[in-house]
Every structure is written in C-alpha cells, then in structure tokens.
Write an enzyme that holds these catalytic residues in place. Structure first.
Site, PDB file in Angstrom:
ATOM      1  NE  ARG A  34      43.140 -19.305  52.080  1.00  0.00           N
ATOM      2  CZ  ARG A  34      41.964 -18.887  52.541  1.00  0.00           C
ATOM      3  NH1 ARG A  34      41.217 -18.082  51.801  1.00  0.00           N
ATOM      4  NH2 ARG A  34      41.528 -19.277  53.710  1.00  0.00           N
ATOM      5  NE  ARG A  38      40.999 -21.428  47.658  1.00  0.00           N
ATOM      6  CZ  ARG A  38      40.279 -20.820  48.595  1.00  0.00           C
ATOM      7  NH1 ARG A  38      39.148 -21.372  49.002  1.00  0.00           N
ATOM      8  NH2 ARG A  38      40.667 -19.665  49.095  1.00  0.00           N
ATOM      9  NE  ARG A  47      41.097 -30.149  45.288  1.00  0.00           N
ATOM     10  CZ  ARG A  47      40.183 -31.087  45.540  1.00  0.00           C
ATOM     11  NH1 ARG A  47      40.197 -32.220  44.857  1.00  0.00           N
ATOM     12  NH2 ARG A  47      39.265 -30.895  46.476  1.00  0.00           N
ATOM     13  CG  ASP A  85      44.273 -26.847  55.121  1.00  0.00           C
ATOM     14  OD1 ASP A  85      43.748 -27.002  56.240  1.00  0.00           O
ATOM     15  OD2 ASP A  85      43.769 -26.134  54.236  1.00  0.00           O
ATOM     16  CE1 TYR A 163      37.889 -24.151  59.417  1.00  0.00           C
ATOM     17  CE2 TYR A 163      39.743 -22.972  60.374  1.00  0.00           C
ATOM     18  CZ  TYR A 163      38.829 -23.140  59.355  1.00  0.00           C
ATOM     19  OH  TYR A 163      38.846 -22.290  58.270  1.00  0.00           O
TER      20      TYR A 163
END
Length: 365
Positions: A34, A38, A47, A85, A163
């Site tokens: 990652r 973020r 974003r 993703d 998921y």
C-alpha cells in the site's frame, strides 16, 4: 497518450529482481505494501476529485498514484506496485463494490446462498473486464522510465470469496466460513471460478508489463490449519503453477511470484513448496523462526509491524534494525508486515526505508 507493451525503457534498478532469483545482493531491496495511497497528501489531492474505483479504472490516474511514492522517496524504494484493488475480480464476476468513506469496500448485494452464484458472470472476458488495469500497467512501465520494477497483484481466492459473502470487511467472517461447512461443494466451485479469473488476470498483467506478481491472501489467518489446507492452499498453489505454464505457453518471460498469507504462521512450511519464489511474512512471525522453517528455499519478505510507524523515530530505527539483523544475510526483501496505515506520517515511513537500506548494507560488508 497511450503506450504499447513493447519497447519499455531499460531497467536501472534490478535489485529486487536479482534477490528474488536467489542472487547475492549488496543490500536488501525494499518496497511497502500500500505504498501508493491513503497516507500520502498527494493522493488525497487526487482523491478529492475522483472516486476510488474511478481512479482504478482510469489508467492515467492509476499511473499517477503509482508514481507518487516513487517520486517522493526516490532511491529509497526498489519497486513500485500498480494502484488498483484486489476487489476488481469480484467486480469482473458481476458484483457491485463501492468504497464508502470511513468504512471501506461494501458489496450492496453479497452472496447469501449458493443460488446467488447464478448472478455471477459465468464466462468472464477478463481482458475486456479488467483491461483498464493492463493499460495502467503498460502506461506506468513507460513512465517509470526504468527507475524500479513494477508489481502486479491479485487477491487470493479465499480472501475474495470471503469479501463476496460477507459484503465487505468483517471481524468473525462467520458468514463466509459457514459456507465452507454448509455448502462445501459450492464453496469449491466458487473458489475455482475465482481462481480461473485470477490466473488469466495475472498472465494479462505480465503481458501488459508487470515484472513481479504478488498474491494477497489477507484473511488466510482467519482459517484453521485444516481449513486453510483445504480451502486456500490448493487454489493459491494452482495459481502459481498455471500462471507459470501460461507464461511459457504464450512465450512470455517468467516473473517472480510472491505469496502473502497474512496470519497463516502455521502454514509457513507449506508455503515454501507451492511454486512462489518469495514468501511475505506478517509481523507475528519471527524472522529467525522463518529462516529455520524455510531453510533458504524461498526469499523472505517483510515484516515490521506497521503500527511501529506511529512510535517515533527512535522506535522505528530500533525495531527496523532488529528486524534486518534477524533476517541476517539471508535473501530478504524489506517490507512491512502488512500495508502502511492511512494516517501514517510519510516522514516516518522515510525513516524506516532509510534504516532498512543502511543496516542491510552494513551487515553485508
């Protein structure tokens, strides 16, 4: 501007490829799960104007975000990973996934019973459904200008199945795990369908320009050893074998493959023999123990607890130094034990990167 998956710029830093092939290297290469995303203020600038999955589906934007940490940290990073993703595979199978602020991924209509599998696309045209990832990979390979290699990736079948049934992140995974016992045949069918898409998708990523591949089994540790051996291991093993076979059949070069089965410390010895060159470790596995179990058969990746990045520079330096020394002169790729957390200070990550590079070079002198 579009690019074709040919005539890529020559690679200037092949350290991570060399160590993945088992070659002796001057220091441990390092990248971060990652690392594009973020925690970076430049990510949030982009974003603000685009939804998460719109970024994933727009090659120019996915490329821009992939390059952000490479531009920021320069020679402190030895690899890039395409901004995407793991849940693009469930989307290709026909399920809607939305990214809700503060909650993460949400499936408005998850699978509740095996009858719901009829809603899934039976014959997925992977290249068509996920071609935007290929375009992002090709574009990024050109714009990296050979600075570092580029990873492609997928989520492992068990993690994606969970998921798809839980409808998003969950603590107990009781819905998905109950499928394994109530609907065993349907569970294997679903896992196989995900596997088939995953194999084609990974080969397509290599065809597009990916130079390394990682399989994320993020919820592997939620299974018992027996259930992991039954419902996860056969499928991640199948992925490695079939991807290698397909690459050979299509005349493509083999690329190093990494398996990251988070929490599955009990399966470490099994993970050595299923076709992956690199085994990534979470922070609950002691590096010295991992070296003893794997006996030099694979390259080890990891594995500092990402939360240490909140502990201040002294704690980061001390913990990273201890980690690198524990891996010693073995073939090692520096990383965290999971993805960098969203509120980490980018400067704290820089301290970690600097420490791993410095200490790993010192112990090899």
């Amino acid at each position: 501007m579009s690019f074709s998956p040919v005539n890529f710029p020559p690679l200037k830093n092949d350290l991570i490829l060399r160590v993945s092939r088992g070659e002796k290297v001057e220091r441990a290469p390092i990248w971060i799960m990652r690392q594009a995303g973020r925690y970076l203020p430049e990510f949030h600038t982009v974003r603000q104007h685009h939804s998460f999955f719109d970024i994933c589906r727009t090659p120019e934007l996915a490329c821009e975000l992939t390059l952000q940490p490479i531009d920021r940290y320069g020679p402190l990073l030895d690899a890039s990973i395409i901004f995407s993703d793991i849940l693009v595979i469930p989307q290709a199978l026909g399920l809607e996934v939305i990214m809700e602020p503060g909650r993460g991924p949400v499936f408005p209509a998850p699978l509740v019973t095996p009858d719901d599998m009829q809603r899934l696309v039976k014959d997925v045209n992977v290249d068509e459904a996920l071609g935007y990832v290929y375009k992002a990979i090709t574009l990024t390979r050109h714009r990296l200008d050979g600075r570092v290699p580029l990873y492609g990736f997928i989520g492992a079948p068990w993690t994606l199945m969970a998921y798809m049934i839980e409808g998003g992140g969950a603590k107990s995974l009781h819905k998905s795990k109950s499928w394994l016992w109530k609907h065993t045949e349907a569970s294997h069918e679903l896992l196989q369908r995900i596997t088939d898409v995953a194999v084609t998708f990974l080969v397509g990523q290599v065809r597009a320009g990916a130079q390394m591949l990682q399989v994320f089994d993020s919820w592997a540790g939620e299974l018992s050893p027996h259930d992991f051996t039954t419902y996860s291991l056969p499928y991640i093993k199948q992925i490695a074998a079939r991807v290698k076979e397909e690459l050979t059949a299509q005349g493509l070069d083999q690329v190093p493959m990494t398996i990251f089965a988070k929490g599955a410390w009990f399966a470490l010895e099994q993970l050595v023999d299923i076709g992956y060159e690199v085994v990534s470790l979470d922070w609950t596995i002691d590096p010295e123990y991992a070296r003893q179990v794997t006996k030099g058969k694979v390259v080890l990746q990891g594995n500092m607890d990402p939360s240490v990045l909140y502990g201040g520079n002294d704690a980061i330096i001390e913990t990273a130094t201890r980690m690198v020394k524990a891996f010693g002169n073995s073939q090692h790729i520096g990383n965290l034990g999971h993805g960098v957390l969203p509120t980490v200070d980018p400067e704290a990550l820089k301290v970690y990167l600097e420490t791993v590079q410095r200490v790993s070079a010192e112990i090899r002198q």
